[in-house]
Scaffold this motif. Sequence first.
Motif, PDB file in Angstrom:
ATOM      1  N   LYS A 109      -7.926  -7.407  19.057  1.00  0.00           N
ATOM      2  CA  LYS A 109      -7.967  -8.823  18.712  1.00  0.00           C
ATOM      3  C   LYS A 109      -9.301  -9.404  19.172  1.00  0.00           C
ATOM      4  CE  LYS A 109      -4.079  -9.843  16.691  1.00  0.00           C
ATOM      5  NZ  LYS A 109      -4.089 -10.415  15.321  1.00  0.00           N
ATOM      6  N   LEU A 110      -9.990 -10.032  18.253  1.00  0.00           N
ATOM      7  CA  LEU A 110     -11.271 -10.649  18.588  1.00  0.00           C
ATOM      8  C   LEU A 110     -11.120 -12.116  18.965  1.00  0.00           C
ATOM      9  CD1 LEU A 110     -13.458  -9.131  15.711  1.00  0.00           C
ATOM     10  CD2 LEU A 110     -13.348  -8.392  18.113  1.00  0.00           C
ATOM     11  N   ILE A 144     -12.131 -11.795   9.184  1.00  0.00           N
ATOM     12  CA  ILE A 144     -11.682 -11.625  10.573  1.00  0.00           C
ATOM     13  C   ILE A 144     -10.543 -10.615  10.646  1.00  0.00           C
ATOM     14  CG2 ILE A 144     -10.658 -12.767  12.576  1.00  0.00           C
ATOM     15  CD1 ILE A 144     -13.574 -13.469  12.101  1.00  0.00           C
ATOM     16  N   ASP A 145      -9.564 -10.766   9.750  1.00  0.00           N
ATOM     17  CA  ASP A 145      -8.424  -9.846   9.743  1.00  0.00           C
ATOM     18  C   ASP A 145      -8.875  -8.415   9.480  1.00  0.00           C
ATOM     19  OD1 ASP A 145      -6.760 -11.959  10.237  1.00  0.00           O
ATOM     20  OD2 ASP A 145      -6.086 -12.201   8.146  1.00  0.00           O
ATOM     21  N   GLU A 177     -10.791  -7.035  12.628  1.00  0.00           N
ATOM     22  CA  GLU A 177      -9.863  -6.724  13.717  1.00  0.00           C
ATOM     23  C   GLU A 177      -9.051  -5.481  13.393  1.00  0.00           C
ATOM     24  OE1 GLU A 177      -8.913 -10.989  15.895  1.00  0.00           O
ATOM     25  OE2 GLU A 177      -7.664 -10.370  14.206  1.00  0.00           O
ATOM     26  N   GLY A 200     -14.183 -10.131  21.605  1.00  0.00           N
ATOM     27  CA  GLY A 200     -14.872 -11.050  20.701  1.00  0.00           C
ATOM     28  C   GLY A 200     -16.170 -11.567  21.276  1.00  0.00           C
ATOM     29  N   ALA A 218     -17.502 -13.271  11.954  1.00  0.00           N
ATOM     30  CA  ALA A 218     -16.889 -13.360  13.282  1.00  0.00           C
ATOM     31  C   ALA A 218     -17.807 -14.088  14.252  1.00  0.00           C
ATOM     32  CB  ALA A 218     -16.569 -11.958  13.800  1.00  0.00           C
TER      33      ALA A 218
END
Length: 291
Positions: free
Chosen positions: A47-48, A37-38, A41, A62, A10
Amino acid sequence: MDNWDEVRTAYQVARMGTVSGAAEILGVHHATVIRHIDALEGRLGVKLFQRHARGYTPTEAGTDLMRVAQTTDEQLSQLASRVKGQGNDVSGELVITSLAGLSGLLMPALADFQEKYPEVILRFLTGDRLFRLEYGEAHVAIRAGRAPEEPDNVVQPLMSQGSSLYASKEYLEKYGMPQSEADFANHRFVCSDDRNSRAPFNRWIWENIPEENIVFRSSDPRAVGMAMQAGIGIGYATKWSAEQNPELEKICAHKEEWPSPLWLVTHVDLHRTTKVQAFLSHIKEHAKSWT
């Protein structure tokens, strides 16, 4: 937050702005980046990133994550640098930090050390800022002035020599040798531009010399020294540096000498390593000839 690989992914996406850029930096497939990432999160429940045609833009969450990850990534890199210095042989990089003005004094000792240990790559870093030994920025620091007080550092005296006021022969031929300290009001001086300098010689000049007589001031100590050598005015020099320049003569009207101590500083984690101990012993032996 227990999976560093996902956090690092990330961080790289936030830094590069694209999945492909992060994948290239990390050396993984872009599908791996998306999966990380998924998963992150989903685990955090926020949500990043905002996804758009040009790439990924960090959300507020993020951005917060990126700051923490950046610090962690830097500290892990610095840890790796420290660990590399913990071998049992005298080889690889040895990072020494000091003031640029000490280069002439230290260079013969550094040259002899490298001749003695040809597998060592010396990195000699100079600058006014204090390099962070606890973060692995250097193995050994050679510092001047008051004894360093940072925690977890091992501090040892290296040497101390007197320092005083000097002027070039060119200056003395033009303005004459001061006959007393009262005569200083009739002479020109060079000095640090920092009126709040902790160095005793700089404080003495600012407190005892009329301000209009301090005709050259600089934030660079090397420039102050060169101004003195060029005949602009009287200034401070260590005994060692004055001996290297036969054009300089000591101002006899000024009897006070300021001590100029040098300190060897190492971090406790690296102090006992073979490479660091070899250098400390070497530089201490050389310093015997400096006094």
